[in-house]
Design an enzyme around this catalytic site. Structure first.
Site, PDB file in Angstrom:
ATOM      1  N   TYR A 100       0.845  -1.200   0.000  1.00  0.00           N
ATOM      2  CA  TYR A 100       0.000   0.000   0.000  1.00  0.00           C
ATOM      3  C   TYR A 100       0.877   1.245   0.000  1.00  0.00           C
ATOM      4  CZ  TYR A 100      -4.118   2.613  -0.066  1.00  0.00           C
ATOM      5  OH  TYR A 100      -5.053   3.500  -0.497  1.00  0.00           O
ATOM      6  N   ARG A 154      -8.415  10.966  -8.636  1.00  0.00           N
ATOM      7  CA  ARG A 154      -7.474  11.603  -7.689  1.00  0.00           C
ATOM      8  C   ARG A 154      -6.783  10.490  -6.935  1.00  0.00           C
ATOM      9  NH1 ARG A 154      -6.754  10.486  -3.319  1.00  0.00           N
ATOM     10  NH2 ARG A 154      -8.491  11.168  -2.045  1.00  0.00           N
ATOM     11  N   LYS A 172      -6.188  -1.758  -1.685  1.00  0.00           N
ATOM     12  CA  LYS A 172      -7.150  -1.655  -0.571  1.00  0.00           C
ATOM     13  C   LYS A 172      -7.732  -3.024  -0.244  1.00  0.00           C
ATOM     14  CE  LYS A 172      -7.512   2.845   0.304  1.00  0.00           C
ATOM     15  NZ  LYS A 172      -7.724   3.630   1.490  1.00  0.00           N
ATOM     16  N   GLU A 243     -13.428   5.018  -3.947  1.00  0.00           N
ATOM     17  CA  GLU A 243     -12.045   5.283  -3.557  1.00  0.00           C
ATOM     18  C   GLU A 243     -11.343   6.166  -4.580  1.00  0.00           C
ATOM     19  OE1 GLU A 243     -10.812   3.827  -0.646  1.00  0.00           O
ATOM     20  OE2 GLU A 243      -9.135   5.188  -1.008  1.00  0.00           O
ATOM     21  N   ASP A 244     -10.727   7.227  -4.101  1.00  0.00           N
ATOM     22  CA  ASP A 244      -9.877   8.076  -4.949  1.00  0.00           C
ATOM     23  C   ASP A 244     -10.580   8.619  -6.188  1.00  0.00           C
ATOM     24  OD1 ASP A 244      -8.024   7.731  -3.002  1.00  0.00           O
ATOM     25  OD2 ASP A 244      -6.455   6.920  -4.277  1.00  0.00           O
ATOM     26  N   ASP A 266     -14.280   6.027   1.467  1.00  0.00           N
ATOM     27  CA  ASP A 266     -13.238   5.869   2.468  1.00  0.00           C
ATOM     28  C   ASP A 266     -12.438   7.154   2.664  1.00  0.00           C
ATOM     29  OD1 ASP A 266     -11.580   4.386   4.181  1.00  0.00           O
ATOM     30  OD2 ASP A 266     -10.107   4.254   2.570  1.00  0.00           O
ATOM     31  N   ASP A 267     -12.191   7.870   1.572  1.00  0.00           N
ATOM     32  CA  ASP A 267     -11.383   9.090   1.685  1.00  0.00           C
ATOM     33  C   ASP A 267     -12.080  10.107   2.585  1.00  0.00           C
ATOM     34  OD1 ASP A 267      -9.292   8.344  -0.243  1.00  0.00           O
ATOM     35  OD2 ASP A 267     -10.975   8.335  -1.634  1.00  0.00           O
ATOM     36  N   ASN A 406      -0.488  11.585   1.109  1.00  0.00           N
ATOM     37  CA  ASN A 406       0.245  10.443   0.561  1.00  0.00           C
ATOM     38  C   ASN A 406       0.564  10.686  -0.906  1.00  0.00           C
ATOM     39  OD1 ASN A 406      -0.048   8.829   2.932  1.00  0.00           O
ATOM     40  ND2 ASN A 406      -2.147   8.393   2.354  1.00  0.00           N
ATOM     41  N   ASN A 450      -3.413   6.517   9.061  1.00  0.00           N
ATOM     42  CA  ASN A 450      -3.921   6.165   7.734  1.00  0.00           C
ATOM     43  C   ASN A 450      -5.282   5.506   7.883  1.00  0.00           C
ATOM     44  OD1 ASN A 450      -4.243   4.559   5.176  1.00  0.00           O
ATOM     45  ND2 ASN A 450      -2.306   5.589   4.770  1.00  0.00           N
TER      46      ASN A 450
HETATM   47  P1  NAI Z   1      -8.696  16.623  -2.581  1.00  0.00           P
HETATM   48  O1  NAI Z   1      -8.201  16.842  -3.956  1.00  0.00           O
HETATM   49  O2  NAI Z   1     -10.128  16.338  -2.360  1.00  0.00           O
HETATM   50  O3  NAI Z   1      -8.336  17.907  -1.666  1.00  0.00           O
HETATM   51  C1  NAI Z   1      -7.114  18.565  -1.660  1.00  0.00           C
HETATM   52  C2  NAI Z   1      -7.332  19.911  -0.977  1.00  0.00           C
HETATM   53  O4  NAI Z   1      -6.071  20.519  -0.775  1.00  0.00           O
HETATM   54  C3  NAI Z   1      -8.172  20.890  -1.776  1.00  0.00           C
HETATM   55  O5  NAI Z   1      -9.062  21.542  -0.930  1.00  0.00           O
HETATM   56  C4  NAI Z   1      -7.142  21.886  -2.313  1.00  0.00           C
HETATM   57  O6  NAI Z   1      -7.680  23.171  -2.520  1.00  0.00           O
HETATM   58  C5  NAI Z   1      -6.176  21.886  -1.147  1.00  0.00           C
HETATM   59  N1  NAI Z   1      -4.864  22.408  -1.490  1.00  0.00           N
HETATM   60  C6  NAI Z   1      -4.155  22.270  -2.635  1.00  0.00           C
HETATM   61  N2  NAI Z   1      -3.020  22.966  -2.550  1.00  0.00           N
HETATM   62  C7  NAI Z   1      -2.999  23.543  -1.317  1.00  0.00           C
HETATM   63  C8  NAI Z   1      -2.088  24.386  -0.649  1.00  0.00           C
HETATM   64  N3  NAI Z   1      -0.951  24.742  -1.209  1.00  0.00           N
HETATM   65  N4  NAI Z   1      -2.405  24.782   0.604  1.00  0.00           N
HETATM   66  C9  NAI Z   1      -3.552  24.409   1.198  1.00  0.00           C
HETATM   67  N5  NAI Z   1      -4.452  23.617   0.596  1.00  0.00           N
HETATM   68  C10 NAI Z   1      -4.171  23.195  -0.642  1.00  0.00           C
HETATM   69  O7  NAI Z   1      -7.811  15.487  -1.975  1.00  0.00           O
HETATM   70  P2  NAI Z   1      -8.098  14.622  -0.669  1.00  0.00           P
HETATM   71  O8  NAI Z   1      -8.887  13.438  -1.013  1.00  0.00           O
HETATM   72  O9  NAI Z   1      -8.601  15.475   0.406  1.00  0.00           O
HETATM   73  O10 NAI Z   1      -6.628  14.096  -0.353  1.00  0.00           O
HETATM   74  C11 NAI Z   1      -5.606  15.013  -0.010  1.00  0.00           C
HETATM   75  C12 NAI Z   1      -4.380  14.241   0.412  1.00  0.00           C
HETATM   76  O11 NAI Z   1      -4.684  13.490   1.577  1.00  0.00           O
HETATM   77  C13 NAI Z   1      -3.871  13.251  -0.615  1.00  0.00           C
HETATM   78  O12 NAI Z   1      -2.479  13.307  -0.655  1.00  0.00           O
HETATM   79  C14 NAI Z   1      -4.313  11.920  -0.103  1.00  0.00           C
HETATM   80  O13 NAI Z   1      -3.431  10.888  -0.468  1.00  0.00           O
HETATM   81  C15 NAI Z   1      -4.269  12.155   1.385  1.00  0.00           C
HETATM   82  N6  NAI Z   1      -5.173  11.269   2.108  1.00  0.00           N
HETATM   83  C16 NAI Z   1      -4.646  10.617   3.185  1.00  0.00           C
HETATM   84  C17 NAI Z   1      -5.417   9.746   3.904  1.00  0.00           C
HETATM   85  C18 NAI Z   1      -4.860   9.041   5.081  1.00  0.00           C
HETATM   86  O14 NAI Z   1      -5.495   8.100   5.563  1.00  0.00           O
HETATM   87  N7  NAI Z   1      -3.715   9.427   5.588  1.00  0.00           N
HETATM   88  C19 NAI Z   1      -6.801   9.458   3.530  1.00  0.00           C
HETATM   89  C20 NAI Z   1      -7.279  10.222   2.407  1.00  0.00           C
HETATM   90  C21 NAI Z   1      -6.469  11.090   1.726  1.00  0.00           C
END
Ligand code: NAI
Length: 546
Positions: A100, A154, A172, A243-244, A266-267, A406, A450
């Site tokens: 993963y 995404r 997953k 997912e994603d 899940d996200d 991530n 995570n």
């Molecule tokens: P998304 O695309 O829905 O949201 C990203 C957000 O970040 C948007 O609101 C965007 O405007 C904002 N953004 C972009 N550039 C920025 C900046 N410079 N400063 C502040 N905000 C900024 O993506 P999502 O689904 O929210 O995922 C975001 C990240 O979180 C990804 O890298 C994903 O892999 C990670 N993630 C981690 C999880 C975990 O369990 N640790 C679970 C789900 C997502």
């Protein structure tokens, strides 16, 4: 001239060696080899699972880089799933970052290059439209109890990866099996190929997906509608995990389908439960209850909005009003502070807009809002700098910092930076793993924050109850169950989540909590078990040769 062949040139298929669910390779006993006509097709020595695993581990550790390790394990899964899951389950801490995040991110970017064998279903919005049910019926197993589906919109923080996103559902579902013991034969990974706007993929001669612009608007929604109703027809009792997807689709699909079928995102929801559990653990270290937290969310997408929704629900359970709870959650996105004067906010973001002056300066926001916690899910690597985290450390004796993005390259800061910039006082978690950090004389192993701590157990709980719907209360219960699995010893090491080796125990606790809520809310179709934990544990697939 005709080639000389035997009287019947069609080869006899040794099905046992071709089907990864039944293949045991050198693990077939002498009797099995005789009765199944496998004698001579295998080297003479009969090996136990443990002996086979020793060879796998040695070969795996000889691979030069994580992507080679990923490919080696994928090939093993395609050959002998029992052996694959035995190795993964026995070495979860080592295996999770390979099967993963972070390696799965690299695998997705390289999918068209490393692709070897089919796994799961690729459903094309161009070639299969109008025939999606037919394509689902091509799935060769009789049952699909859990489906993880992506449209590649995404992928982690890596953006639109089109059909290459298939690595995520496969990864997953491997975690569903490894962490929650959901049998591999009832897990179905699906990539919906709706095209891609990633020009470099479309121009890549090896790209395996449709070379079309990403479908949007009504044609996209109609295709998803066809897919969902085909799933309901072909696999009526399945759990569907989105997912994603990109955030515009993710929130819309969740609103559209969450009351009509057993599905979740899940996200959004899994991350919410994981994040809330992390805050509960952090509160045990900082001495502050949830209702005292002031949280600055950096990134206002699926992950952080899901996190905040869960936090707001939990704060209300602790006696705050909805308005008071929301006031404790402040957001920044790519355009700065999420405030009411902005006219570019979609509905799912504007509910968190606060009546403040707009700024893009995070340091100013930290000084004004005085957060106890800063949560990064922006998908932007190195988004947190020393200035910001030292401000957090000035305001808080124990500042809470989560860098959830991530893969590792997208983490808002490294564990080492977080400890260095806060004089070792940070309470830290990250989406992808970092090595332990030594600050002055103390070594910390913060571990991962995570959503893999949540979704496998949620899936198991839904199966146990035969749930017809997934509710927010189930994720709240999951968060509490996960938080309860964190020991004082974990906290002492700086860990806000249990060690990966205890993942199945976490899944049992989460599953029991989710099934309990399903029964209480009337979403269960199975009889309640006396002891839900025992039922969850006994349901689990254990990889062995019977
Ligand atoms: P998304 O695309 O829905 O949201 C990203 C957000 O970040 C948007 O609101 C965007 O405007 C904002 N953004 C972009 N550039 C920025 C900046 N410079 N400063 C502040 N905000 C900024 O993506 P999502 O689904 O929210 O995922 C975001 C990240 O979180 C990804 O890298 C994903 O892999 C990670 N993630 C981690 C999880 C975990 O369990 N640790 C679970 C789900 C997502």
């Amino acid at each position: 001239m005709a080639r000389i062949t035997g009287s019947d040139s069609s080869p006899r298929v040794a099905a046992e060696l071709c089907d990864p669910l039944i293949n045991r390779g050198t693990g077939f006993s002498a009797d099995d080899r005789r009765t199944r006509q496998l004698e001579g097709l295998l080297p003479p020595r009969v090996e136990s699972l443990v002996e086979q695993a020793a060879r796998v581990l040695s070969n795996l550790r000889d691979q030069h880089n994580p992507l080679d390790k990923y490919s080696y394990l994928s090939a093993l899964r395609d050959e002998n799933e029992t052996l694959f899951y035995h190795v993964v389950l026995d070495n979860l801490e080592e295996m999770l970052p390979i099967i993963y995040t972070p390696t799965v991110g690299e695998a997705c970017t390289q999918w068209s290059r490393i692709y070897e064998r089919p796994r799961g279903l690729y459903i094309s919005a161009f070639a299969h439209r109008g025939r999606v049910a037919e394509v689902l019926e091509n799935w060769p197993r009789p049952q699909a109890s859990v489906i993880v589906v992506t449209d590649g919109g995404r992928i982690l923080g890596l953006g639109d990866l089109g059909a290459n996103g298939m690595g995520i559902p496969i990864g997953k579902l491997s975690l569903y099996t490894a962490c929650a013991g959901i049998a591999p034969e009832i897990c179905l990974p699906i990539a919906l190929d709706v095209g891609t706007d990633n020009a470099s993929l479309r121009n890549d001669p090896l790209y395996l997906g449709e070379r079309q612009a990403r479908l949007t608007g009504a044609p996209y929604d109609e295709f998803i509608e066809e897919f969902v109703s085909a799933v309901q027809t072909v696999f009526p009792e399945t759990i569907l995990q989105f997912e994603d997807f990109n955030n515009a689709s993710a929130f819309r699909l969740l609103d559209r389908y969450s009351n009509t079928l057993c599905c979740f995102n899940d996200d959004v929801q899994g991350t919410g439960a994981m994040g809330l559990a992390g805050l509960y653990s952090a509160g045990r270290i900082t001495g502050q209850g949830l209702a005292e937290q002031r949280i600055l969310f950096v990134g206002a997408g699926e992950a952080n909005l899901g996190f905040a929704r869960t936090v707001v629900a939990a704060m209300q359970h602790e006696g705050l009003s909805a308005a008071q709870s929301k006031a404790r959650c402040l957001f920044m996105d790519s355009r700065g502070l999420v405030v009411t004067s902005r006219t570019d906010l979609p509905a799912w973001k504007s509910v968190f807009a606060q009546d403040r002056a707009h700024t893009t300066d995070t340091r100013t926001v930290i000084e004004d809002f005085a957060p106890t916690a800063i949560i990064g899910a922006s998908g932007v690597g190195a988004r947190f700098d020393e200035d910001m985290l030292s401000a957090m450390a000035r305001i808080n004796h124990r500042p809470i910092v989560f860098a959830l993005s991530n893969p590792t390259s997208k983490a808002e800061c490294t564990a080492e930076q977080a400890f260095a910039w806060t004089q070792g006082r940070v309470v830290f978690a990250s989406g992808s793993p970092f090595p332990p950090v030594t600050y002055e004389t103390q070594t910390y192993s913060p571990g991962q924050g995570n959503n893999f701590y949540v979704f496998p157990g949620v899936g198991l709980g839904l199966l146990l109850a035969g749930a017809t719907q997934v509710s927010d209360e189930m994720f709240l219960a999951a968060a509490h169950a996960l938080a309860d699995c964190v020991s004082a010893a974990d906290l002492e090491q700086g860990r806000l989540f249990p060690p990966a080796a205890g993942m199945r125990d976490v899944a049992v606790a989460v599953a029991a909590a989710v099934a309990d809520v399903a029964h209480a809310q009337g979403y269960a179709t199975r009889q309640p078990e006396q002891d839900l934990c025992a039922a969850a544990a006994s349901y689990m697939y254990v990889p062995h040769y019977s």
